[in-house]
Enzyme design. Structure first.
Site, PDB file in Angstrom:
ATOM      1  N   LYS A  50     -59.039 -65.520 -25.508  1.00 53.34           N
ATOM      2  CA  LYS A  50     -58.845 -64.127 -24.773  1.00 53.34           C
ATOM      3  C   LYS A  50     -59.119 -63.042 -23.403  1.00 53.34           C
ATOM      4  O   LYS A  50     -58.398 -62.489 -23.191  1.00 53.34           O
ATOM      5  CB  LYS A  50     -59.165 -62.790 -25.972  1.00 53.34           C
ATOM      6  CG  LYS A  50     -58.653 -63.497 -27.211  1.00 53.34           C
ATOM      7  CD  LYS A  50     -58.958 -62.730 -28.683  1.00 53.34           C
ATOM      8  CE  LYS A  50     -58.951 -63.199 -30.113  1.00 53.34           C
ATOM      9  NZ  LYS A  50     -59.324 -62.647 -31.051  1.00 53.34           N
ATOM     10  N   GLU A 106     -58.981 -66.732 -14.636  1.00 52.61           N
ATOM     11  CA  GLU A 106     -60.303 -66.794 -16.032  1.00 52.61           C
ATOM     12  C   GLU A 106     -60.992 -65.661 -15.687  1.00 52.61           C
ATOM     13  O   GLU A 106     -61.058 -65.148 -14.388  1.00 52.61           O
ATOM     14  CB  GLU A 106     -60.238 -67.941 -15.564  1.00 52.61           C
ATOM     15  CG  GLU A 106     -60.628 -69.226 -16.374  1.00 52.61           C
ATOM     16  CD  GLU A 106     -61.654 -69.506 -17.268  1.00 52.61           C
ATOM     17  OE1 GLU A 106     -61.840 -68.023 -18.148  1.00 52.61           O
ATOM     18  OE2 GLU A 106     -62.126 -70.646 -17.277  1.00 52.61           O
ATOM     19  N   ASP A 107     -61.697 -65.284 -16.365  1.00 51.98           N
ATOM     20  CA  ASP A 107     -62.610 -63.813 -16.819  1.00 51.98           C
ATOM     21  C   ASP A 107     -63.234 -64.463 -16.003  1.00 51.98           C
ATOM     22  O   ASP A 107     -64.334 -63.658 -15.247  1.00 51.98           O
ATOM     23  CB  ASP A 107     -62.448 -63.473 -18.365  1.00 51.98           C
ATOM     24  CG  ASP A 107     -62.383 -64.775 -19.098  1.00 51.98           C
ATOM     25  OD1 ASP A 107     -62.892 -65.699 -18.814  1.00 51.98           O
ATOM     26  OD2 ASP A 107     -63.340 -64.220 -19.848  1.00 51.98           O
ATOM     27  N   ASP A 110     -68.578 -70.153 -17.107  1.00 48.37           N
ATOM     28  CA  ASP A 110     -69.825 -70.173 -16.642  1.00 48.37           C
ATOM     29  C   ASP A 110     -70.698 -71.713 -16.825  1.00 48.37           C
ATOM     30  O   ASP A 110     -70.875 -71.900 -16.133  1.00 48.37           O
ATOM     31  CB  ASP A 110     -70.323 -69.882 -18.660  1.00 48.37           C
ATOM     32  CG  ASP A 110     -71.901 -69.551 -19.085  1.00 48.37           C
ATOM     33  OD1 ASP A 110     -73.176 -69.960 -18.322  1.00 48.37           O
ATOM     34  OD2 ASP A 110     -72.089 -69.283 -20.019  1.00 48.37           O
ATOM     35  N   LYS A 138     -71.495 -67.433 -13.341  1.00 44.33           N
ATOM     36  CA  LYS A 138     -72.510 -67.418 -13.282  1.00 44.33           C
ATOM     37  C   LYS A 138     -73.043 -68.791 -12.913  1.00 44.33           C
ATOM     38  O   LYS A 138     -72.147 -69.527 -12.946  1.00 44.33           O
ATOM     39  CB  LYS A 138     -72.513 -67.115 -15.066  1.00 44.33           C
ATOM     40  CG  LYS A 138     -72.631 -66.335 -15.649  1.00 44.33           C
ATOM     41  CD  LYS A 138     -72.984 -66.648 -16.634  1.00 44.33           C
ATOM     42  CE  LYS A 138     -72.534 -65.006 -17.600  1.00 44.33           C
ATOM     43  NZ  LYS A 138     -72.679 -64.556 -19.386  1.00 44.33           N
ATOM     44  N   PHE A 159     -75.739 -62.050 -20.700  1.00 44.06           N
ATOM     45  CA  PHE A 159     -74.334 -62.438 -22.142  1.00 44.06           C
ATOM     46  C   PHE A 159     -73.657 -60.421 -20.953  1.00 44.06           C
ATOM     47  O   PHE A 159     -74.532 -59.939 -21.004  1.00 44.06           O
ATOM     48  CB  PHE A 159     -74.607 -62.331 -22.941  1.00 44.06           C
ATOM     49  CG  PHE A 159     -72.807 -62.741 -23.529  1.00 44.06           C
ATOM     50  CD1 PHE A 159     -72.629 -63.534 -23.780  1.00 44.06           C
ATOM     51  CD2 PHE A 159     -72.827 -61.352 -23.599  1.00 44.06           C
ATOM     52  CE1 PHE A 159     -71.627 -63.602 -24.304  1.00 44.06           C
ATOM     53  CE2 PHE A 159     -71.531 -61.295 -25.168  1.00 44.06           C
ATOM     54  CZ  PHE A 159     -70.729 -62.695 -25.047  1.00 44.06           C
ATOM     55  N   VAL A 160     -72.678 -60.376 -20.787  1.00 41.26           N
ATOM     56  CA  VAL A 160     -71.603 -59.729 -19.939  1.00 41.26           C
ATOM     57  C   VAL A 160     -70.798 -59.579 -21.179  1.00 41.26           C
ATOM     58  O   VAL A 160     -70.397 -59.818 -21.551  1.00 41.26           O
ATOM     59  CB  VAL A 160     -71.331 -59.528 -18.693  1.00 41.26           C
ATOM     60  CG1 VAL A 160     -72.992 -60.166 -17.873  1.00 41.26           C
ATOM     61  CG2 VAL A 160     -70.741 -61.073 -18.740  1.00 41.26           C
ATOM     62  N   ARG A 172     -63.992 -55.133 -25.463  1.00 38.10           N
ATOM     63  CA  ARG A 172     -62.840 -55.944 -24.010  1.00 38.10           C
ATOM     64  C   ARG A 172     -62.110 -54.451 -23.656  1.00 38.10           C
ATOM     65  O   ARG A 172     -61.754 -55.521 -22.675  1.00 38.10           O
ATOM     66  CB  ARG A 172     -62.420 -56.627 -25.246  1.00 38.10           C
ATOM     67  CG  ARG A 172     -62.219 -57.970 -25.579  1.00 38.10           C
ATOM     68  CD  ARG A 172     -61.362 -58.319 -26.462  1.00 38.10           C
ATOM     69  NE  ARG A 172     -61.637 -60.155 -27.257  1.00 38.10           N
ATOM     70  CZ  ARG A 172     -62.091 -61.329 -27.029  1.00 38.10           C
ATOM     71  NH1 ARG A 172     -61.846 -61.724 -26.004  1.00 38.10           N
ATOM     72  NH2 ARG A 172     -62.674 -61.683 -27.809  1.00 38.10           N
TER      73      ARG A 172
END
Ligand code: XMP
Ligand code: MG
Length: 188
Positions: A50, A106-107, A110, A138, A159-160, A172
């Site tokens: 999402k 992509e958001d 990682d 990251k 973690f963001v 979100r």
């Protein structure tokens, strides 16, 4: 930072809303330049749900190139905070991508395991090309041999949330990317 229901939960803004929007313009100009030779054929943007939905909406509106929009949803097995590289498709593309230029939206990258699996999967469908645009990356991503030609921001290994990214499905809708106060995790 904005006011609103989550203001008190944010420890620090990592990427401001203004910086995100400026970066999206920059990324869009690069993509336009790279696909100029195919100016008449729509680029197939594939958002990874999402998290990418906000970035997708802003990027698609900024891009001065014809596009078609698709989404995929994948889930990687493993704990909720580390991904294992074993990926399951929850929602597949609605169309054939053979012969198409595909840009995965992509958001965040990682470990890069999810993305590298996804790229192999898409490549097996014989597209003309597959590239990736990621808003955030990251440090661990350097370990995986995935080429990402369009990256917005390299961020620290924290973690963001915000701008599509969630903690327990919340946050979100924030227009910036930030870090939550430690006590928020205790309360969930
Ligand atoms: P890998 O490790 O395979 O995983 O590159 C990428 C996916 O992991 C999620 N992810 C995050 N989600 N805040 C989030 O809300 C984060 O800081 C974060 N880091 C990784 C995300 O779903 C991404 O697509
Ligand atoms: Mg998540």
């Amino acid at each position: 930072m904005q006011d609103g229901p989550y203001a008190a939960d944010i420890e620090r803004v990592v990427v401001s809303a203004t910086d995100i929007q400026e970066k999206i313009s920059e990324l869009a100009r690069k993509v336009e330049a790279d696909f100029q030779a195919d100016a008449s054929s729509p680029l197939l943007l594939v958002g990874v749900l999402k998290g990418a939905f906000v970035f997708m909406a802003d990027f698609a509106r900024e891009l001065r190139h014809p596009t078609e929009i698709e989404f995929m949803a994948v889930s990687s097995y493993g704990s909720s905070t580390t991904s294992s590289g074993v990926v399951r498709i929850l929602k597949d593309l609605d169309r054939d991508i053979a012969g198409r230029h595909v840009l995965v939206v992509e958001d965040i990258i990682d470990s890069g395991l999810t993305l590298s699996w996804l790229l192999k999967n898409l490549a097996s469908r014989n597209p003309a090309s597959v590239r990736v645009v990621a808003l955030l990356r990251k440090p661990d991503a350097v370990k995986v041999p995935v080429e990402v030609p369009y990256v917005g921001f390299d961020i620290p290994n924290e973690f963001v949330v915000g701008y599509g990214l969630d903690y327990a499905e919340q946050y979100r809708g924030l227009p910036f990317v930030g870090v939550l106060k430690p006590q928020v995790y205790g309360a969930a």
